[in-house]
Scaffold this active site. Sequence first.
Site, short mmCIF file in Angstrom:
data_model
loop_
_atom_site.label_atom_id
_atom_site.label_comp_id
_atom_site.label_asym_id
_atom_site.label_seq_id
_atom_site.Cartn_x
_atom_site.Cartn_y
_atom_site.Cartn_z
N ARG A 7 6.68 3.12 -3.17
CA ARG A 7 5.00 4.07 -4.13
C ARG A 7 4.26 2.55 -3.77
O ARG A 7 3.01 3.01 -3.97
CB ARG A 7 5.80 2.48 -5.50
CG ARG A 7 4.53 2.96 -6.41
CD ARG A 7 5.31 2.60 -8.06
NE ARG A 7 5.43 1.05 -7.90
CZ ARG A 7 5.83 0.47 -8.91
NH1 ARG A 7 5.78 1.24 -10.28
NH2 ARG A 7 6.03 -0.73 -8.94
N LYS A 10 -0.91 1.82 -8.14
CA LYS A 10 -0.80 0.22 -7.97
C LYS A 10 -1.78 -0.01 -7.36
O LYS A 10 -1.96 -0.66 -6.22
CB LYS A 10 0.49 -0.11 -7.88
CG LYS A 10 0.58 -1.24 -9.20
CD LYS A 10 2.52 -1.87 -9.02
CE LYS A 10 2.97 -2.92 -9.31
NZ LYS A 10 2.27 -3.12 -11.19
N GLU A 47 1.03 4.02 -22.25
CA GLU A 47 1.47 2.95 -21.85
C GLU A 47 0.92 1.41 -22.22
O GLU A 47 0.17 1.91 -22.95
CB GLU A 47 1.53 2.85 -20.16
CG GLU A 47 -0.08 3.01 -19.71
CD GLU A 47 -0.29 3.27 -18.13
OE1 GLU A 47 1.23 3.19 -17.40
OE2 GLU A 47 -1.12 3.00 -17.23
#
Length: 372
Positions: free
Chosen positions: A123, A221, A254
């Site tokens: 990620r 992220k 989320e």
Amino acid sequence: MGEPRNSLYTFTAGCLLGAGCVYVAYKYQSDVCRSLYHKIKRGSFVPILDELDFIDKHRARRAAVADPGFYALYSSWIGGIVTEPALMQVPLDDHMVHRGHAVFDTASLVDGRIYRMEPHLDRLLYSAAKARIKLPFSRERMREVIEQTCSASGKRTASIRFWLSVGPGDFGFLPDGCIESCFYVLVFGGIPIDKDLELKGINEFTVTGVPMKPPALATMKSNNYLLNCLTAMESKDKGGKFGILVDGDGKIAESCVLNIAFVNHNDKLITPPFKHILAGVTIRKVLELGQKMVHQGKLRGVEQRDIKVDEARKAKEMFLLGGDTHLIPVVSWDNIPVGAGTVGPVFKYLLSALENDKHLGFADHQVVRYVH
């Protein structure tokens, strides 16, 4: 008397430390020194520090508050690891600081093993590619640096956060002025989560006053978490903790830093797709564990799909997931009980299975070789 006054003025301006010397100068009626004396007396004088003064003051500031739990920091900019919190610095001109042009990820050190290192590195590198950050060195080298920083910390259980940034160089907005991209690794105590939350559950609230991130930012992220912070703050204002985000089409998205999962009325574990949200490492592991529950007859299915609010309101269970090992049951949503309003059996099973995997599993672990 002109020459002695001048000499005394030079001495006073040079040291700027002795209030007694400044007071002597005050008697000579030097306007500059009189002003300096009054500033020192009021506490408004700003001292100019050398490197030792800075470190001493930084160390004193850290000691004056609760232990921050910073155990070791690696900086590719410096080319080494430090274990003294007063030395843990990032350059102010790093674009990570003043432009947010950086990405990060957080893994867990559990019983001397790094849990799920590879999904976190996957990620991180995916986010770096989307943010157009050049890698300072190979993935293999990153893995080695992370392990060595864990070793230097001396800790067997902690959190590991690592960043990739376009690096320091200037205060512009393009990375063209940056000297080199940088990699930082911090081993720290982690963000404390009250274990009682797992036993009692939390009340949570829909956040309506904070916009969702655009997909380009939401699916990486990045170091820009302002909207995440504002989401949690609005939830806290209402009596919640993390917040629940719903998109413009009325679909569940989320939480502030967590994914959301439900057990619906058909006993299926469901969670939103990653089209417009972050692909959580924890929820992906839980989906794997959920498939095992299907084979054991404890669930009827596992689905990742769009979830409308109306369907979510009818769920038997609801919980938030993140940080590798954090599962938090939601027993009340917008002051309406979720299911029976208690922590449900699927949550309890998944929490136990995740705890067992992180402590006793082997497939997702990298053993740290402690050499310090």
